[in-house]
Design an enzyme around this catalytic site. Structure first.
Site, PDB file in Angstrom:
ATOM      1  N   GLU A 146      -6.678  -6.549  24.804  1.00 43.94           N
ATOM      2  CA  GLU A 146      -7.698  -5.909  23.965  1.00 43.94           C
ATOM      3  C   GLU A 146      -8.207  -4.604  24.583  1.00 43.94           C
ATOM      4  OE1 GLU A 146     -10.858  -8.673  23.388  1.00 43.94           O
ATOM      5  OE2 GLU A 146      -9.767  -9.846  21.883  1.00 43.94           O
TER       6      GLU A 146
ATOM      7  N   LYS B 127     -12.811   2.723  38.601  1.00 46.64           N
ATOM      8  CA  LYS B 127     -11.735   1.948  39.217  1.00 46.64           C
ATOM      9  C   LYS B 127     -11.413   2.458  40.623  1.00 46.64           C
ATOM     10  CE  LYS B 127     -11.077  -1.260  36.185  1.00 46.64           C
ATOM     11  NZ  LYS B 127     -11.347  -2.676  36.514  1.00 46.64           N
TER      12      LYS B 127
ATOM     13  N   ARG C   4     -19.011 -13.001  27.590  1.00 46.85           N
ATOM     14  CA  ARG C   4     -20.078 -12.751  26.616  1.00 46.85           C
ATOM     15  C   ARG C   4     -19.906 -13.567  25.334  1.00 46.85           C
ATOM     16  NH1 ARG C   4     -19.350  -8.140  24.573  1.00 46.85           N
ATOM     17  NH2 ARG C   4     -17.348  -7.685  25.552  1.00 46.85           N
TER      18      ARG C   4
ATOM     19  N   VAL D 251      -1.222  -2.620  30.356  1.00 47.69           N
ATOM     20  CA  VAL D 251      -1.176  -4.023  29.965  1.00 47.69           C
ATOM     21  C   VAL D 251      -1.640  -4.114  28.515  1.00 47.69           C
ATOM     22  CG1 VAL D 251      -1.872  -6.385  30.521  1.00 47.69           C
ATOM     23  CG2 VAL D 251      -1.914  -4.627  32.302  1.00 47.69           C
TER      24      VAL D 251
ATOM     25  N   PRO E 138      -3.218  -3.163  37.958  1.00 46.84           N
ATOM     26  CA  PRO E 138      -2.178  -3.095  36.937  1.00 46.84           C
ATOM     27  C   PRO E 138      -2.048  -1.707  36.313  1.00 46.84           C
ATOM     28  CG  PRO E 138      -3.827  -4.805  36.454  1.00 46.84           C
ATOM     29  CD  PRO E 138      -4.405  -3.881  37.482  1.00 46.84           C
TER      30      PRO E 138
ATOM     31  N   TYR F  94     -13.864   6.387  33.633  1.00 48.57           N
ATOM     32  CA  TYR F  94     -13.155   5.119  33.828  1.00 48.57           C
ATOM     33  C   TYR F  94     -12.390   5.143  35.146  1.00 48.57           C
ATOM     34  CZ  TYR F  94      -9.906   1.270  33.370  1.00 48.57           C
ATOM     35  OH  TYR F  94      -9.166   0.125  33.612  1.00 48.57           O
TER      36      TYR F  94
END
Length: 253
Positions: free
Chosen positions: A189, A157, A34, A186, A183, A153
């Protein structure tokens, strides 16, 4: 003839790290995201550092019409994609289900599930025509377990995990590889986006232990992508040493 990797969400974190790894391995790149300024800066760096060709495309994976328009407008030679890294994804909020935001839910579902599907439909058809390809879906430990307040969330996933398995079945007869990399924690951001710019709250997520960094995941992705033609890594779970599960992290006092 140079190989081509198409990487979504390449403006930061795992996507940016993947771009650097694939460029190092002499892949030409198609990078989407984006934030065009970041894409252009990354492209300039990779061209200079590794002498590879880089195309940047600015779109949000939630915008199906724009996504399809830009991808299909690529020259035919650029559609000979060897590796698709479905990296674009995010989390919004950390609330119990009864307090969740409709807007947060929509953004996660539209990005993590529908966006992945939109890109995969376009590129998988290229791969079928080409007779080769490898799709690598970036999941999460949240797609293997559910943790407190992670509800939607985690659901997105889990959907990525299911779609990865379904893609593997559907594309099997076409010789297209499909892999998921899941993962654990991590430090990118990710938490800052989840907490909508609250850097102090995001920083606390990684206090007291050494999390993974984007390069760790990118090198894992490269391992899967670099296996011989007859070898497919169906899925990999990669965790910090200090993390054993979705919500079980050993933190130094």
């Amino acid at each position: 003839m140079a190989k081509i990797a198409l990487i979504t969400g390449a403006t930061s974190g795992i996507g940016e790290a993947c771009a650097k790894v694939f460029a190092r391995e002499r892949y030409d790149l198609i990078l989407t995201g984006r934030r065009i300024e970041r894409l252009e800066a990354l492209a300039a760096h990779l061209k200079e550092e590794y002498n590879v060709a880089v195309i940047v495309l600015q779109f949000d994976v939630r915008d199906r019409d724009e996504l399809v328009k830009q991808l299909e407008a690529l020259p035919d030679d650029c559609k000979k994609v060897n590796v698709l890294v479905n990296n674009a994804g995010l989390s919004q909020g950390l609330d119990p289900i009864q307090d969740g935001s409709y807007d947060d839910w929509d953004r996660m579902i539209d990005t993590n599930v529908k966006g992945l599907l939109y890109v995969s439909k376009v590129v998988s058809n290229w791969m079928i025509t080409n007779g080769f390809g490898h799709i690598i879906n970036i999941g999460s430990i949240a797609g293997k377990e559910v943790y407190a307040n992670g509800n939607v969330y985690c659901a997105t996933k889990h959907a990525v995990d299911a779609l990865n398995k379904a893609m593997r079945i559907d594309l099997l007869s076409h010789g297209i590889k499909v892999t998921a990399v899941h993962p654990g924690a991590v430090e990118t951001e990710f938490s800052e986006v989840r907490f909508k710019g609250d850097k102090a709250r995001a920083k606390k997520v990684y206090e007291g232990f050494e999390p993974l960094v984007a390069d760790d995941v990118a090198e894992t992705i490269w391992f899967a992508a670099s296996r011989p033609a007859h070898v497919n890594i169906n899925e990999l779970i990669v965790m910090p040493t200090a993390q054993s599960g979705g919500s079980n992290i050993f933190r130094r006092s």
